[in-house]
Design an enzyme around this catalytic site. Sequence first.
Site, mmCIF file in Angstrom:
data_model
loop_
_atom_site.group_PDB
_atom_site.id
_atom_site.type_symbol
_atom_site.label_atom_id
_atom_site.label_comp_id
_atom_site.label_asym_id
_atom_site.label_seq_id
_atom_site.Cartn_x
_atom_site.Cartn_y
_atom_site.Cartn_z
ATOM 1 N N GLY A 47 0.868 -1.168 0.000
ATOM 2 C CA GLY A 47 0.000 0.000 0.000
ATOM 3 C C GLY A 47 0.904 1.217 0.000
ATOM 4 N N SER A 49 3.254 3.180 2.727
ATOM 5 C CA SER A 49 3.716 2.983 4.104
ATOM 6 C C SER A 49 3.513 4.224 4.982
ATOM 7 C CB SER A 49 5.188 2.557 4.109
ATOM 8 O OG SER A 49 5.985 3.496 3.419
ATOM 9 N N CYS A 78 6.081 -5.315 0.493
ATOM 10 C CA CYS A 78 6.236 -3.991 -0.106
ATOM 11 C C CYS A 78 6.125 -2.883 0.953
ATOM 12 C CB CYS A 78 5.274 -3.819 -1.267
ATOM 13 S SG CYS A 78 5.892 -2.600 -2.432
ATOM 14 N N ILE A 139 5.554 -3.165 -7.553
ATOM 15 C CA ILE A 139 4.788 -1.927 -7.732
ATOM 16 C C ILE A 139 5.423 -0.842 -6.861
ATOM 17 C CG2 ILE A 139 2.517 -0.821 -7.581
ATOM 18 C CD1 ILE A 139 1.289 -3.691 -7.600
ATOM 19 N N HIS A 175 4.852 -8.457 -4.553
ATOM 20 C CA HIS A 175 3.478 -8.739 -4.102
ATOM 21 C C HIS A 175 3.053 -10.186 -4.393
ATOM 22 C CE1 HIS A 175 2.125 -4.606 -3.156
ATOM 23 N NE2 HIS A 175 3.094 -4.280 -3.983
ATOM 24 N N GLU A 177 0.794 -11.840 -3.156
ATOM 25 C CA GLU A 177 -0.671 -11.992 -3.073
ATOM 26 C C GLU A 177 -1.358 -11.713 -4.410
ATOM 27 O OE1 GLU A 177 1.139 -9.581 -2.011
ATOM 28 O OE2 GLU A 177 0.157 -7.657 -2.351
#
Length: 192
Positions: A47, A49, A78, A139, A175, A177
């Site tokens: 996201g 931080s 990340c 990303i 990532h 996920e």
Amino acid sequence: MKKVGVLSLQGDFAAHGAALERAGAEPVYVRERAQFGAIDGLVIPGGESTTMLKLLHYEHLFEDVAEFGSRKPVFGTCAGAILMARSVANPAQESFALMDIAIERNAYGRQLDSRVIELDTAPEFTARVGTGKLEAVFIRAPIIRSVAADVKVLAEYGGTPVLVEQGRHLAATFHPELTRDLRVHQLFLERL
Ligand code: GLN
């Protein structure tokens, strides 16, 4: 079934929840203090931080995450990896310092502003969760600039670590996920 908390203040917590379900665990979307008592491990998602830090303080959860990490496994991806680090640069900001790694935010620049890479993994990774290239989505990723001697590097990209483990904790600058490959989540679940 293992109950795994996913810090759900900001970022891609829903994708982590879905990946944990596919990997055979029960996700618990953590938004308040009382939930820490019911989980075996915690995922800090990707996201932003700085925003996540602000929300952690706003919701009075910073100390709870730090305390949980002092005794249970935490997996940061990340932005989550940035929060796990001992030191953060570009710019410097507060972190949980759960892992002895130094990390620099947004450090790949535009050349790696969202890219999918096929990673080779360390023998220790393949021995534990299986062989084959690991698809990694980056990303606006941070770079892990240095790691302490007892930090295991499980995968590298361009000569810098991207998947690291120290004791009970795990961090990825990509990532896992967001792909179908569940091996990184399995690696985390193994220790719960
Ligand atoms: N660039 C973000 C940060 O510095 C991390 C990006 C991500 O989590 N995908 O917090």
